[in-house]
Scaffold this motif. Structure first.
Motif, PDB file in Angstrom:
ATOM      1  N   LYS A   2       0.833  -1.202   0.000  1.00 19.48           N
ATOM      2  CA  LYS A   2       0.000   0.000   0.000  1.00 19.48           C
ATOM      3  C   LYS A   2       0.874   1.260   0.000  1.00 19.48           C
ATOM      4  O   LYS A   2       2.081   1.203   0.273  1.00 19.48           O
ATOM      5  CB  LYS A   2      -0.950  -0.017   1.193  1.00 19.48           C
ATOM      6  N   VAL A   3       0.233   2.385  -0.319  1.00 20.15           N
ATOM      7  CA  VAL A   3       0.942   3.672  -0.335  1.00 20.15           C
ATOM      8  C   VAL A   3       0.957   4.225   1.085  1.00 20.15           C
ATOM      9  O   VAL A   3      -0.080   4.293   1.752  1.00 20.15           O
ATOM     10  CB  VAL A   3       0.245   4.659  -1.305  1.00 20.15           C
ATOM     11  N   LYS A 317       3.634  10.232 -10.108  1.00 22.90           N
ATOM     12  CA  LYS A 317       2.677   9.231 -10.584  1.00 22.90           C
ATOM     13  C   LYS A 317       3.242   8.471 -11.785  1.00 22.90           C
ATOM     14  O   LYS A 317       3.993   9.041 -12.592  1.00 22.90           O
ATOM     15  CB  LYS A 317       1.363   9.916 -10.989  1.00 22.90           C
ATOM     16  N   SER A 318       2.862   7.202 -11.888  1.00 25.52           N
ATOM     17  CA  SER A 318       3.231   6.392 -13.060  1.00 25.52           C
ATOM     18  C   SER A 318       2.622   7.009 -14.319  1.00 25.52           C
ATOM     19  O   SER A 318       1.601   7.710 -14.258  1.00 25.52           O
ATOM     20  CB  SER A 318       2.708   4.963 -12.902  1.00 25.52           C
ATOM     21  N   ASP A 319       3.262   6.713 -15.469  1.00 28.61           N
ATOM     22  CA  ASP A 319       2.769   7.166 -16.781  1.00 28.61           C
ATOM     23  C   ASP A 319       2.489   8.669 -16.808  1.00 28.61           C
ATOM     24  O   ASP A 319       1.391   9.120 -17.124  1.00 28.61           O
ATOM     25  CB  ASP A 319       1.495   6.393 -17.173  1.00 28.61           C
ATOM     26  N   SER A 320       3.514   9.428 -16.440  1.00 23.16           N
ATOM     27  CA  SER A 320       3.369  10.893 -16.481  1.00 23.16           C
ATOM     28  C   SER A 320       4.653  11.493 -17.046  1.00 23.16           C
ATOM     29  O   SER A 320       5.570  10.763 -17.438  1.00 23.16           O
ATOM     30  CB  SER A 320       3.097  11.433 -15.072  1.00 23.16           C
ATOM     31  N   GLN A 335       5.998   2.946 -15.770  1.00 19.90           N
ATOM     32  CA  GLN A 335       5.519   2.337 -14.532  1.00 19.90           C
ATOM     33  C   GLN A 335       6.516   2.559 -13.394  1.00 19.90           C
ATOM     34  O   GLN A 335       7.704   2.272 -13.539  1.00 19.90           O
ATOM     35  CB  GLN A 335       5.329   0.830 -14.762  1.00 19.90           C
ATOM     36  N   PRO A 346       4.762  -3.164  -9.208  1.00 18.15           N
ATOM     37  CA  PRO A 346       4.301  -1.878  -9.756  1.00 18.15           C
ATOM     38  C   PRO A 346       3.402  -1.139  -8.764  1.00 18.15           C
ATOM     39  O   PRO A 346       2.623  -1.760  -8.032  1.00 18.15           O
ATOM     40  CB  PRO A 346       3.518  -2.288 -11.014  1.00 18.15           C
ATOM     41  N   VAL A 347       3.537   0.193  -8.717  1.00 17.96           N
ATOM     42  CA  VAL A 347       2.652   1.019  -7.875  1.00 17.96           C
ATOM     43  C   VAL A 347       2.172   2.213  -8.699  1.00 17.96           C
ATOM     44  O   VAL A 347       2.882   2.679  -9.586  1.00 17.96           O
ATOM     45  CB  VAL A 347       3.373   1.525  -6.591  1.00 17.96           C
ATOM     46  N   PRO A 348       0.972   2.714  -8.410  1.00 17.75           N
ATOM     47  CA  PRO A 348       0.451   3.825  -9.216  1.00 17.75           C
ATOM     48  C   PRO A 348       1.145   5.153  -8.939  1.00 17.75           C
ATOM     49  O   PRO A 348       1.245   6.005  -9.816  1.00 17.75           O
ATOM     50  CB  PRO A 348      -1.029   3.891  -8.805  1.00 17.75           C
ATOM     51  N   GLU A 349       1.651   5.324  -7.698  1.00 19.08           N
ATOM     52  CA  GLU A 349       2.277   6.605  -7.348  1.00 19.08           C
ATOM     53  C   GLU A 349       3.228   6.416  -6.168  1.00 19.08           C
ATOM     54  O   GLU A 349       3.169   5.422  -5.455  1.00 19.08           O
ATOM     55  CB  GLU A 349       1.214   7.647  -6.993  1.00 19.08           C
ATOM     56  N   ARG A 351       4.639   8.798  -2.893  1.00 18.55           N
ATOM     57  CA  ARG A 351       4.432  10.064  -2.185  1.00 18.55           C
ATOM     58  C   ARG A 351       5.738  10.569  -1.553  1.00 18.55           C
ATOM     59  O   ARG A 351       6.715   9.837  -1.449  1.00 18.55           O
ATOM     60  CB  ARG A 351       3.371   9.890  -1.096  1.00 18.55           C
TER      61      ARG A 351
END
Length: 676
Positions: A2-3, A317-320, A335, A346-349, A351
């Motif tokens: 988790k984030v 963030k991923s894909d930015s 990613q 893999p994680v979406p972001e 912090r």
């Protein structure tokens, strides 16, 4: 995974002298957190963080490796670092991005060289520390002896907060001086009991020292303590946390990583006492502009480049798209990955405060800041040590020159302590690293990762030749063939020149040599200077004057005068007392006081001239001038004399004459080499 928010993250480097057990301790923490199902062993090559082939083969850590673990609703970003000085660059990168350190010590060996080096760096960088005395189950292990050594080396702020129960083969648990309870460990389980009677008095004494140290970090607690009031266990923990974060106290705990004894209390202590990214930030880092620092790069021929970074502000963030503030280039990021050893998740972001990795960044390298173009931020980079040991390399297969250049460039991307340059004088490719083991591993990686095998040898010394007498010589090139012949005739005066490499003048009267041939004469002299008469080294420090000669109206040409000048110059050098010159280096060696005499003796033995010494804290800086020929393996000599505590830097000073007895050997060796 988790984030996590910044307040729930602990970025922790594990540092130590080689062999103290950092990797085994990391392995035990991962096991306790449930990330592995069994304890890997360094000896078997089965640990999470030592996964590179060269680490498994040598059974040592070579690369700093990230191993995040989740413990009691916190994320511990553990960074396992090498303990050998050749890989200090990996430690420097890690220390730039962590908020706390676990300094691991061997319960038998105590304070060792790298312990002192990383400790001093941590003090300079103001990084809070916890000391873990490992290998308490070994023969001759002695916790209190190590604590005394630490006090002697690092000062009185070393405070034990545990005592061992049993020793050597009978080591089975610890007394926690914060909770005044005994903890026994068996099969990964922890049992809380009362303190054994034979340790009660000792525990009470050390508890008093701990309470006093904790109280001193907080004015309210200190007042209460001085007035004779009892501090509650919670107040002691609060005071200790404050003291550790201010660097006023380094708590010392103990255990055995391979037996998983004392590891869980250490994990609790990391959460309780080491700062979070929030504690060390100004304001709320998540609402700050995006700023992330790349602190490590892995160049993999299959996966491509993997960039490890820590986010200091904002959310990535991923894909930015991000903006590299150092290179002033925009990059697309794919990613984002959480790495645990070689495993990726893999994680979406990511912090603020957290550490992760991105694959295949095109422009970005170690030390760069990733940010937003509209709100750019540049974070302080990483100061890596300069490499000091050079070797000459060439590919075993002649066609592999380009392949070698590309492969070394890739390795330099992941290792900022590696340098490559072409020495135009000796025509060698020089690879410079931190020491013998470092360079050995680079050669292995060249072969394993990139399929390039290389020959390695000591670099050649760029000797020069000069003259010590003035002479006048004639050079005549005359050739009669069918049709036009060739005719060039010069008289040259050669004399020593001490303030520059070369000077060419002419003093021709009455047109003895026509003006249009002057450049050809100078060109011939310059060409001849490329190879001296003693051993074929370049000639320097000569003034050449063209003062007479003759020409033929039909047969003279630029080529004829050039060849005449070459003949004259070579003949002149043979007659003008030629001598061999060697490069002399300005050397600055920084060592602890106790090694100063040995270093001066060694430099004198290397034909060095000591220019002066000056104290720098507990260190001495020795300045000297030493011939380069004597300094080729100085990185190894210095490490041996000072047990790895010394550093040095050197730069070119000037050329000086080689003593006759040494010159004879160099000339003979060069002639033998030329015959081959």
């Amino acid at each position: 995974m988790k984030v996590y928010q910044a307040g729930k993250i602990r970025n922790v480097g594990l540092v130590a002298h080689g062999g103290a057990g950092k990797t085994s301790l990391t392995e035990a923490m991962l096991y306790n957190a449930g990330h592995t199902t069994r304890l890997g062993r360094v000896e078997d090559g089965t640990t999470v963080t030592d996964f590179h082939p060269e680490e498994i083969k040598r059974k040592i850590t070579i690369n700093a490796t990230l191993a995040p673990c989740e413990w009691k609703d916190h994320k511990l970003n553990l960074l396992d670092t090498p303990g050998f000085s050749d890989f200090i660059g990996e430690v420097k990168g890690t220390m730039r991005v962590v908020d706390g350190l676990i300094v691991v010590l061997d319960a038998v060996a105590g304070v060792e060289v790298m312990t002192q080096i990383v400790w001093e760096d941590a003090v300079a960088a103001n990084i809070p520390r916890i000391a873990f005395v490992n290998k308490m189950d070994r023969e001759n292990a002695n916790f209190l002896r190590v604590v005394d050594q630490m006090k002697e080396a690092f000062g009185s702020h070393i405070v034990p907060i545990q005592l061992p129960i049993g020793a050597e083969a009978n080591f089975k648990g610890v007394v926690d001086l914060l909770k005044m309870k005994a903890y026994y460990f068996e099969g990964g389980k922890v049992q809380e009991k009362d303190i054994p009677a034979d340790l009660a008095d000792e525990a009470a004494t050390y508890r008093d020292t701990l309470v006093e140290a904790a109280a001193e970090a907080d004015d309210e607690l200190l007042t209460k303590y001085l007035e004779g009031e009892e501090l509650t266990p919670e107040e002691v923990v609060t005071g200790l946390r404050s003291a550790v974060r201010q660097g006023l106290v380094v708590p010392v705990v103990c255990g055995s990583a391979t037996k998983n004894i004392g590891v869980q209390p250490l994990m609790d202590l990391i959460i309780d006492c080491l700062p979070s990214p929030l504690d060390r930030a100004e304001g709320d880092p998540e609402n700050a502009p995006l700023a992330a620092l790349i602190f490590k790069t892995i160049a993999d021929p299959y996966v491509g480049k993997l960039s490890f970074f820590r986010v200091y502000g904002g959310v990535l963030k991923s894909d930015s798209y991000i903006y590299n503030a150092n290179k002033e280039k925009e990059e697309k990021i794919g990613q984002i990955l959480i790495m645990r050893g070689k495993n990726q998740e893999p994680v979406p972001e990511v912090r603020a405060g957290d550490i992760a990795a991105i694959a295949k960044l095109q422009e970005s390298s170690t030390g760069d800041t990733l940010t937003r173009k509209d709100k750019p931020v540049i974070l302080e980079g990483i100061k890596f040590p300069n490499p000091t040991l050079s070797v000459a390399i060439e590919p075993k297969s002649k066609g592999d020159e380009d392949k070698l250049g590309t492969a070394v460039a890739r390795l330099m991307e992941e290792d900022p302590t590696l340098r490559m340059e072409k020495n135009t004088e000796t025509k060698e490719t020089l690879l410079t690293g931190m020491g013998e083991m470092h360079l050995d591993i680079i050669m292995e990686r060249l072969q394993r990762k990139f399929g390039v095998e290389v020959n390695v040898r000591e670099p050649k010394v760029p000797y020069r030749e000069t003259i010590r007498a003035s002479v006048k010589v004639e050079g005549k090139h005359k050739k009669q063939t069918g049709g036009h012949g060739q005719y060039g005739h010069v008289w040259l005066a050669l004399e020593p020149l001490y303030d520059k490499d070369f000077e060419f003048t002419e003093e021709i009267f009455g047109g003895a040599v026509p003006r249009q041939y002057f450049p050809a004469v100078e060109k011939g002299v310059r060409e001849a200077m490329a190879e001296g008469v003693l051993a074929g080294y370049p000639v320097t420090g000569v003034k050449v004057t063209l003062y007479d000669g003759s020409y033929h109206t039909v047969d003279s040409s630029e080529m004829a005068f050039k060849l005449a000048a070459i003949l004259a110059f070579r003949k002149g050098c043979e007659q003008a007392k030629p001598v061999l010159l060697e490069p002399i280096m300005n050397v600055e060696v920084t060592v602890p006081d106790e090694f100063m005499g040995d270093i001066i003796g060694d430099l004198n033995g290397k034909r060095g001239r000591i220019l002066g010494m000056e104290p720098q804290g507990k260190l001495q800086v020795i300045r000297a001038q030493v011939p380069l020929a004597e300094m080729m393996r100085y990185a190894i000599d210095l490490k041996s004399i000072t047990q790895g505590r010394g550093t040095y830097k050197m730069e070119f000073a000037n050329y000086e004459e080689v003593p006759a007895n040494i010159a004879e050997k160099i000339i003979a060796a060069k002639k033998a080499e030329n015959k081959d």
